[in-house]
Design a protein around this motif. Structure first.
Motif, PDB file in Angstrom:
ATOM      1  N   ALA B 250      -9.408  -4.829   4.795  1.00 54.74           N
ATOM      2  CA  ALA B 250      -8.425  -5.408   3.872  1.00 54.74           C
ATOM      3  C   ALA B 250      -7.023  -5.262   4.416  1.00 54.74           C
ATOM      4  O   ALA B 250      -6.061  -5.262   3.677  1.00 54.74           O
ATOM      5  N   GLY B 251      -6.902  -5.113   5.738  1.00 46.89           N
ATOM      6  CA  GLY B 251      -5.583  -5.006   6.345  1.00 46.89           C
ATOM      7  C   GLY B 251      -4.819  -3.807   5.834  1.00 46.89           C
ATOM      8  O   GLY B 251      -5.366  -2.707   5.727  1.00 46.89           O
ATOM      9  N   ALA B 252      -3.571  -4.029   5.467  1.00 46.73           N
ATOM     10  CA  ALA B 252      -2.720  -2.923   5.048  1.00 46.73           C
ATOM     11  C   ALA B 252      -3.220  -2.257   3.783  1.00 46.73           C
ATOM     12  O   ALA B 252      -2.829  -1.139   3.480  1.00 46.73           O
ATOM     13  N   PHE B 253      -4.084  -2.921   3.019  1.00 46.77           N
ATOM     14  CA  PHE B 253      -4.527  -2.360   1.739  1.00 46.77           C
ATOM     15  C   PHE B 253      -5.854  -1.615   1.862  1.00 46.77           C
ATOM     16  O   PHE B 253      -6.416  -1.209   0.855  1.00 46.77           O
ATOM     17  N   THR B 254      -6.338  -1.427   3.108  1.00 44.88           N
ATOM     18  CA  THR B 254      -7.676  -0.866   3.281  1.00 44.88           C
ATOM     19  C   THR B 254      -7.868   0.449   2.539  1.00 44.88           C
ATOM     20  O   THR B 254      -8.870   0.653   1.860  1.00 44.88           O
ATOM     21  N   GLU B 255      -6.880   1.351   2.652  1.00 42.16           N
ATOM     22  CA  GLU B 255      -7.065   2.699   2.095  1.00 42.16           C
ATOM     23  C   GLU B 255      -6.657   2.783   0.639  1.00 42.16           C
ATOM     24  O   GLU B 255      -6.761   3.840   0.038  1.00 42.16           O
ATOM     25  N   TYR B 256      -6.203   1.681   0.062  1.00 45.65           N
ATOM     26  CA  TYR B 256      -5.698   1.756  -1.310  1.00 45.65           C
ATOM     27  C   TYR B 256      -6.805   1.493  -2.304  1.00 45.65           C
ATOM     28  O   TYR B 256      -7.737   0.743  -2.029  1.00 45.65           O
ATOM     29  N   SER B 257      -6.663   2.133  -3.457  1.00 47.16           N
ATOM     30  CA  SER B 257      -7.678   1.939  -4.490  1.00 47.16           C
ATOM     31  C   SER B 257      -6.988   1.985  -5.844  1.00 47.16           C
ATOM     32  O   SER B 257      -5.848   2.418  -5.965  1.00 47.16           O
ATOM     33  N   GLY B 258      -7.701   1.524  -6.851  1.00 45.16           N
ATOM     34  CA  GLY B 258      -7.244   1.659  -8.223  1.00 45.16           C
ATOM     35  C   GLY B 258      -5.920   0.974  -8.477  1.00 45.16           C
ATOM     36  O   GLY B 258      -5.672  -0.151  -8.049  1.00 45.16           O
TER      37      GLY B 258
END
Lengths: 194, 358
Positions: B250-258
């Motif tokens: 997910a590009g820059a959002f890979t590690e983001y959640s919630g």
């Protein structure tokens, strides 16, 4: 230079073609829609022919059903079941063939047999059932059967019996009466006869 | 409604100017935030449905239990939002925590503050700055800082790749977007959003509304250059190489959640609205009615602005579900070899047109 503009022209026209394709699909959604809204809509059951007459031989075997009023509690189906998914408990009645209205027990089967036992438990675990149909053959009263085929008029064909809880797939065919009522019904008759 | 008018209207403005300013900003900012939230729900639902229709599916249809179970799946985006709120907020152990937490807000703020110069109708604008278009172009590239922060702080190769790509892409596509806006400013000789719209009143060519897109052939081209560059700035497909899911998870959002991921999502949709709003304002007459002279009250102005913007957002969704993703080199060559030279030629052409025929 001409090639540059030709490339741009080709890009624009091909992109517009692609957008036209998606637009046509979008506006034609009601006609071209292929998704089945499952619980509301169902695919029709296909006709099947495996060389047997559907009225004579049951090719569907959708699920087991028991007409409990006809069951005499002979345990033949329980014994023959290769996966032991049928569990039957019975209590003896003394007045053979008599109705016991307290526990909604009918004394005589549709074949005319006088029942000697009250079936207090008739559980079939459909998660274990292997659909082998072996319990159907020994039944003397023909009260346990696979729905579908020649039995279609006795019970609707049901091949979509999904449940939220696995325990709901244990079908309890015996009449829902309390143990107390059963003991009262059977001992009362005993006291009367004694 | 502008901030200046609000500040003047408050009776305590002379005694506590700071407090008045804070109040005025709050009164303007809270409705805008609520508007973005509601608008995002509507557009997410629209995107689900439109994408499904374009693929011969029916989209959310309200099957199942809970919030999903309503007519035509209308509550699907609400259920999605609720799900994102309830999800665990994971911060990777090796992440740079401060930057990781800050990044979604910076990205969102970049999209959020651009709303303050969008003219929703004749009277409904938060601040009618004399540099309105310039302001929007400037703050909308603020988001790239947040994206780089997100990519760097995640400490993940995909995030970093995505961030680098998005930085390269957004900065590149700023140029054709700005150049095509320059053509607008040359004609209107004002950068105020309301001024640009007021320039577009009346008729042109006898029957067409005097929108800048119809002003001359060069403006027609400029509109498409601006709009496509805008789509690229929003990181929308076909320009979504920063979050190319088949290459970069997910590009820059890979590690983001919630909720943090939800903020990225929200800012993407807010950015779409800003780009569509600026395109509608600068080229399609903003709140001007398509039939000049009638339906021109402020309420109708809101309707026209919203319908033009929503149509452009629909076109963005249409793009997304039609076109395959561009490769990185194709993306760059399209920008530097395609849009930028044409935008430059456009400026020249608009100038010549203005001097000879205007």
């Amino acid at each position: 230079m001409i090639k540059y503009f030709a490339t741009i022209w080709e890009t624009v026209t091909t992109l517009l073609t692609g957008m036209g394709v998606t637009w046509r699909h979008m506006v034609a959604i009601r006609r071209d829609n292929v998704t089945l809204q499952y619980p509301e809509e169902r695919w029709p059951r296909p006709e099947r022919d495996i060389g047997f007459d559907h009225d004579k031989y049951n090719v569907i075997r959708s699920r087991l059903h028991v007409d409990i009023d006809d069951c005499i509690g002979c345990l033949k189906c329980e014994r023959v079941c290769p996966v032991d998914c049928i569990k039957i408990d019975t209590v003896k009645v003394l007045n053979r063939g008599a109705d016991i209205p307290n526990i909604r027990h009918k004394g005589i089967t549709s074949f005319g047999t006088k029942k000697a036992l009250v079936v207090t438990r008739f559980d079939i675990d459909m998660t274990e059932c292997c659909y082998c149909n072996l319990c159907v053959y020994p039944c003397p009263e023909e009260c346990i059967y696979m729905t579908g085929g020649p039995n279609a008029e006795k019970h609707d064909i049901d091949y979509e019996f999904s449940e939220y809880d696995r325990n709901d797939l244990i079908y309890r065919f015996a009449k829902k009466v309390s143990d107390e009522d059963v003991t009262n019904a059977t001992t009362e008759t005993q006291e009367v006869t004694d | 409604m502008t901030v200046d008018q609000l500040i003047d209207w408050f009776p305590i403005s002379a005694t506590w100017p700071g407090l008045t300013f804070l109040l005025a900003v709050l009164i303007c900012a809270v409705p805008v935030f609520l508007f973005i939230a509601v608008y995002a729900l509507v557009v997410i639902y629209g995107e689900l449905k439109i994408s499904s229709f374009m693929q011969d599916k029916v989209g959310p249809m309200g099957q199942g239990v809970g919030l999903h179970a309503w007519r035509w799946g209308l509550l699907q985006p609400v259920a999605d939002a609720l799900k994102l709120i309830l999800k665990e907020d994971i911060i990777p152990a090796s992440a740079d925590k401060k930057l990781f937490i800050l990044a979604p807000f910076i990205v969102f703020i970049g999209a959020f503050i651009a709303f303050s110069a969008l003219p929703f109708s004749q009277t409904l604008i938060i601040a009618d700055m004399n540099i309105g278009v310039f302001y929007i172009l400037a703050v909308s590239s603020l988001g790239v800082i947040g994206l780089i922060m997100a990519g760097w702080s995640s400490n993940n190769k995909w995030s970093l790749y995505g961030a680098m790509r998005s930085a390269a892409q957004i900065i590149s596509y700023e140029i054709p977007a700005a150049l095509s806006i320059i053509a607008v400013i040359m004609l209107t000789s004002t950068m105020s959003m309301q001024g640009i719209i007021q320039y577009q009143s009346g008729f042109i060519w006898g029957f067409l509304p005097n929108w800048l897109i119809f002003n001359n052939p060069f403006m027609f081209v400029a509109f498409f250059i601006f709009f496509i560059s805008g789509v690229a700035e929003c990181n929308r497909t076909p320009f979504d190489i920063p979050e190319a899911e088949s290459e970069l998870v997910a590009g820059a959002f890979t590690e983001y959640s919630g909720m943090r991921y939800a903020f990225f999502f929200l800012s993407e949709y807010a950015n779409m609205f800003v780009v569509a709003g600026v395109a509608a304002t600068a080229f399609l007459g903003g709140w001007q009615s398509p039939i000049p002279g009638i339906f021109n009250s402020p309420a109708w102005g809101l309707w026209w602005f919203m319908s033009k913007t929503m149509f452009l957002i629909f076109v963005m969704i249409w793009f997304r579900w039609t076109f395959p993703r561009l490769r990185v080199d194709q993306l760059m060559s399209a920008c530097w070899k395609g849009f930028t030279p044409i935008a430059l030629v456009n400026i020249f052409g608009v100038g010549i047109w203005y001097l000879t025929l205007g």
